[in-house]
Design an enzyme around this catalytic site. Sequence first.
Site, short mmCIF file in Angstrom:
data_model
loop_
_atom_site.label_atom_id
_atom_site.label_comp_id
_atom_site.label_asym_id
_atom_site.label_seq_id
_atom_site.Cartn_x
_atom_site.Cartn_y
_atom_site.Cartn_z
CE1 TYR A 185 -31.22 -56.26 -79.39
CE2 TYR A 185 -30.14 -55.80 -77.29
CZ TYR A 185 -30.07 -56.20 -78.62
OH TYR A 185 -28.87 -56.57 -79.16
CB SER B 218 -5.39 -41.56 -99.35
OG SER B 218 -4.28 -41.26 -100.15
CD GLU C 127 -19.58 -43.47 -101.98
OE1 GLU C 127 -18.79 -43.50 -101.01
OE2 GLU C 127 -19.56 -44.30 -102.90
CE LYS D 110 -11.80 -37.03 -98.02
NZ LYS D 110 -11.46 -37.04 -96.62
CG ASP E 10 -13.46 -35.39 -90.51
OD1 ASP E 10 -12.45 -36.09 -90.73
OD2 ASP E 10 -13.39 -34.25 -90.02
CE1 TYR F 16 -15.81 -45.05 -96.30
CE2 TYR F 16 -14.60 -45.79 -98.23
CZ TYR F 16 -14.62 -45.24 -96.96
OH TYR F 16 -13.44 -44.90 -96.35
CE LYS G 273 -10.01 -32.04 -97.74
NZ LYS G 273 -9.63 -32.97 -96.72
CB CYS H 289 -19.35 -18.94 -57.75
SG CYS H 289 -20.80 -19.03 -58.81
CB CYS I 167 -23.36 -17.16 -55.62
SG CYS I 167 -22.18 -18.49 -55.41
CB CYS J 159 -20.10 -22.69 -57.59
SG CYS J 159 -21.16 -21.87 -56.40
CB CYS K 85 -24.91 -20.93 -56.50
SG CYS K 85 -24.39 -20.18 -58.05
S1 IVH Z 1 -13.12 -43.82 -101.01
C1 IVH Z 1 -10.06 -45.80 -103.39
N1 IVH Z 1 -15.31 -42.91 -99.88
O1 IVH Z 1 -11.46 -40.18 -96.76
C2 IVH Z 1 -11.09 -45.33 -102.45
N2 IVH Z 1 -13.24 -42.54 -98.78
O2 IVH Z 1 -8.24 -39.89 -98.29
C3 IVH Z 1 -10.57 -44.36 -101.51
N3 IVH Z 1 -13.45 -41.39 -96.64
O3 IVH Z 1 -9.35 -41.71 -95.01
C4 IVH Z 1 -11.49 -43.99 -100.45
N4 IVH Z 1 -15.64 -41.17 -96.67
O4 IVH Z 1 -11.26 -43.43 -95.58
C5 IVH Z 1 -13.98 -43.02 -99.80
N5 IVH Z 1 -17.33 -42.19 -98.99
C6 IVH Z 1 -16.00 -42.31 -98.91
C7 IVH Z 1 -15.27 -41.81 -97.81
C8 IVH Z 1 -13.89 -41.94 -97.78
C9 IVH Z 1 -14.53 -40.93 -95.99
C10 IVH Z 1 -12.07 -41.25 -96.13
C11 IVH Z 1 -11.13 -42.37 -96.44
C12 IVH Z 1 -9.77 -41.72 -96.34
C13 IVH Z 1 -10.06 -40.33 -96.78
C14 IVH Z 1 -9.58 -40.13 -98.19
#
Ligand code: IVH
Length: 696
Positions: A39, A85, A117, A119, A121, A240, A341, A435, A438, A453, A458
């Site tokens: 590559y 959100s 799916e 969520k 972070d 997504y 959650k 340390c 030692c 150290c 050591c």
């Molecule tokens: S869907 C209308 N899918 O979680 C669709 N959000 O408040 C709304 N997040 O910061 C979002 N993984 O970016 C969706 N598989 C997922 C997600 C996801 C992470 C985040 C999103 C937002 C928070 C939701």
Amino acid sequence: MLTQDASLWQRYQELKDALHTHNYRYHVLDDPLISDAEYDRLYAELRQIEADHPEWIAPDSPSQRAGAAILDKFIKVRHPAPILSLANAFNAEEARAWFERVRKVDDRVEKAAFTVEPKIDGLTVVLHYRDGVFVQGATRGDGEVGEDITANLRTIKALPLRIPPASAGGDAGAPAVRPPAHLVVRGEAFITIRDFEALNRKLEEAGEKTYLNPRNTAAGSLRQLDSALTASRPLTLLVYQVIAWQENAEQPGVDNAPHSQSETLKTLRRLGFPVPAYDHCADIESAIAACERRAAQRDQPPEEGGMAYEVDGAVIKINDRQLAADLGFVGKDPRGALAFKFPAREVTTRLSGIGVNVGRTGVLTPYAILEAVEIGGVIVERATLHNFEYIAEKDIRPGDRVLVKRAGDVIPYVIGPVVGARQGDEWPYVPPEACPACDQPVEHVEGEVAWYCVNAACPAQLIRNLEHFVSRGAMDIVGCGIKIVEQLVQVGLLHDVAELYTLRKEQLLELDGFAEKKAENLLSAIAASRQRPLARLINALGIRGVGEVMATDLAGVYPDLEALGKAGLEELQQIEGVGPNIAQAIVDWFARPANRELLAKLRQGNVWPQSEVNHPKAEANLKFEGKTFVITGSLPSLTREAAKALIESRGGKVTDSVSKKTSYLVLGENPGSKLEKARTLGIAILDEAALRDLCA
Ligand code: IVH
């Protein structure tokens, strides 16, 4: 265009295609077709052409991932549609209540199917593609207006610079799909748990501040103005959602926009985006079951269904996009989706004390000794405190109640004290002046957060050094774990790593737990490690800032440790990836008398690999030019390949059979009939040591 230019232009397009394909195979499919070195060669060729033809460089060139000019500030971007959100549910009951509520809004929900799916972070990003080329990327901001972080996003290898990333039809792994004229997608940028830990290990070894958690690191990396810095962070991406999908106006009637969430993920995948794994669920109960399954799996290793990245829940989405859109919103939360959650993995417990670890470079790292507490099914008694500055900044005091977080498989860390719970007998922590291993005074390096150290003898450092030296990425001494290393240091058998190679069986047999077989196995594993290539040995030395990758680069330039040891600051900085700090660390390492002594011992112990690469520094030494060698039997430390490479690096040739033309027979144990023949023909015979002497 001149004919010559025309064919170069064609080669340039081929290279772009190939690099996009291989990048996609590696970073999205996790199924590479070529080695990193291959590559790199293609990439170097592309860069050379771009140097000669800067006018050809387009935004989708693979070279655009390296980082661009430093910005003064980010420009604001208005999103084409609000970036919404999600409403939260914290258990199955709340998820059922959500379902009941939306069912009352629209009775089609009764029969609706769902996707579930992870969520993720990370940091939400919004990506724009025009005619399949990535043209702009933004943060979420307030959901209406975000910040333009295009240059930073381009550095993420999993982000396709064009879609599909591979040319149609080829065996590229991405089936041909025609992208819409304008596409806006939403995803999450993040750092995997493993990459985060590796990054922190590197920072810790370099005496720099470590990061608190993967999420903050990802967010910080994307929200800074120098994209070259972003490029150095192991960011990745999952996409997504389609925010906008506009077909080409000149092709009326074409509409490939996906109509369900499962179709969205499949289409995005076909276009070359990395997408999360999802469950398709026929009703709300199976969607809830899928969320609970994901919650239960999150602590397992990725191979057993756990996640490679941090998740804080699962997302349930009504699969039918039209129905979801018709349901509308409550504030900024769409009715058609719900965040399920997972329980937060933060608890409070008492900080009974602060311990201090000594790393292999001598860095002192404080850690929290906690009153045992359960977090997400695991009993936690230790947690990271990062560095002494962190303790002072957060005013964390022994005896405090502290908030501790465990995320994914990451080692738990102390978020901070619960100040309101103080009894009045907690005193600020004072870092040690000596340390803990030692008892020698510790030192602070200007500009770094770490305390060191600096005592070369050591024992704690030696143990860490040895642990690194014998590890898999280094000399790979099988069966030599931390327990054995500690034992060998504690009984006084080892004072440096080179002494591994002078250990004798009688010495081992005197140790607790060592019988004949174990001693023999250990000694033969140590002997076998003499054959490790130069890159491994360079890595094994534990020079600050020189890890596996850097060691490989150095071994590509220098034929052996002697040559590397002679390199000066300027010269080292000519090597890609070697900045002033690393160059200084290398020079300092080789200048230290204890290390010179160590090198001499390694050389004497036949732990002196020659680089197997043909590199510029070795070219001058062609003393075997015109000479033909035959190797027979097994050599004590060199593999057949290594011996061959050693001879070839000096211009010699290695053949299979002895003839009148053979200059030398290299003789190992259990030789075959070649020895007889060589004797008859009166050919010079060398053992490995004689071969090495001849090479020097
Ligand atoms: S869907 C209308 N899918 O979680 C669709 N959000 O408040 C709304 N997040 O910061 C979002 N993984 O970016 C969706 N598989 C997922 C997600 C996801 C992470 C985040 C999103 C937002 C928070 C939701």
